[in-house]
Design a protein around this motif. Structure first.
Motif, PDB file in Angstrom:
ATOM      1  N   GLU A   8     -11.938   7.156  -2.184  1.00 21.97           N
ATOM      2  CA  GLU A   8     -11.002   6.072  -1.892  1.00 21.97           C
ATOM      3  C   GLU A   8      -9.584   6.612  -1.908  1.00 21.97           C
ATOM      4  O   GLU A   8      -9.318   7.699  -2.421  1.00 21.97           O
ATOM      5  N   ASN A   9      -8.669   5.812  -1.379  1.00 23.06           N
ATOM      6  CA  ASN A   9      -7.256   6.162  -1.464  1.00 23.06           C
ATOM      7  C   ASN A   9      -6.857   6.294  -2.924  1.00 23.06           C
ATOM      8  O   ASN A   9      -7.434   5.644  -3.795  1.00 23.06           O
ATOM      9  N   PRO A  10      -5.866   7.122  -3.231  1.00 25.20           N
ATOM     10  CA  PRO A  10      -5.422   7.271  -4.619  1.00 25.20           C
ATOM     11  C   PRO A  10      -5.014   5.944  -5.257  1.00 25.20           C
ATOM     12  O   PRO A  10      -5.143   5.767  -6.460  1.00 25.20           O
ATOM     13  N   GLU A  11      -4.554   5.004  -4.453  1.00 26.55           N
ATOM     14  CA  GLU A  11      -4.156   3.701  -4.992  1.00 26.55           C
ATOM     15  C   GLU A  11      -5.352   2.815  -5.294  1.00 26.55           C
ATOM     16  O   GLU A  11      -5.200   1.688  -5.746  1.00 26.55           O
ATOM     17  N   GLY A  12      -6.562   3.316  -5.040  1.00 23.50           N
ATOM     18  CA  GLY A  12      -7.766   2.552  -5.314  1.00 23.50           C
ATOM     19  C   GLY A  12      -8.175   1.629  -4.186  1.00 23.50           C
ATOM     20  O   GLY A  12      -9.178   0.949  -4.279  1.00 23.50           O
ATOM     21  N   GLU A  13      -7.408   1.616  -3.108  1.00 27.02           N
ATOM     22  CA  GLU A  13      -7.733   0.767  -1.967  1.00 27.02           C
ATOM     23  C   GLU A  13      -8.824   1.428  -1.133  1.00 27.02           C
ATOM     24  O   GLU A  13      -8.943   2.651  -1.108  1.00 27.02           O
TER      25      GLU A  13
END
Length: 177
Positions: A109-114
């Protein structure tokens, strides 16, 4: 061959050729097209790596060219390269991204958790391909295999390219992954 004017003619029953003669761009779901794209990418990367080792390119220039390749591959396999047809009408980046997510555990996933978009997943796979290609190139060169012709890759590199070809066309990859 002229087109038949008979209403009862069914695709050449009278000897006429009814196939489309319109030029079409190569398709990114055609295994031969994808194999050729990836094979040429590996050969070009090898040539650039050698140029860097010989001082003709700096490491920054090499990294910039690799980034451009990754972006070009991403654009192409997302169906956004006008020089290539994306495939049949039911082809979608979403379907390819779903397959890639299942086949490549390295996709995160994206580092932002998205959740990543389909295009982001495909681009991430292209980045992984570029990174892993250097290992295949290094191993081939170390073993004394030349990498000068995309049509004549040594067996280990051809196997590497084949596994990525299968991934990008969405074909079952078996145990090659």
């Amino acid at each position: 061959m002229p087109k038949c004017i008979k209403p009862s003619c069914n695709r050449g029953c009278c000897g006429h050729d009814h196939s489309s003669k319109a030029e079409q761009a190569p398709s990114i779901v055609d295994i031969e097209v994808v194999r050729k794209i990836l094979s040429q990418a590996v050969v070009n990367m090898c040539k650039r790596a050698i140029a860097c080792a010989e001082g003709e390119l700096t490491r920054d220039e090499l990294a910039e060219k690799d980034m451009k390749l990754m972006e070009w591959l991403g654009e192409t396999f997302c169906g956004n390269n006008s020089h290539f047809e994306p495939g049949p009408e039911d082809w979608t980046t979403e379907g390819l991204a779903e397959y890639i997510n299942q086949a490549l555990p390295q996709i995160e996933e994206n580092p932002e958790g998205e959740e990543m978009s389909s295009d982001e997943v495909v681009v991430k796979a292209c980045a992984i391909f570029v990174g892993e290609a250097y290992k295949a190139i290094h191993d081939a060169l170390k073993a004394g295999f030349p990498l000068l012709d995309a049509d004549e890759l040594p067996a280990p590199v051809a196997s590497f390219v084949e596994s990525w070809t299968l991934l990008f066309v969405g074909a079952p990859m078996g145990s090659n992954n």
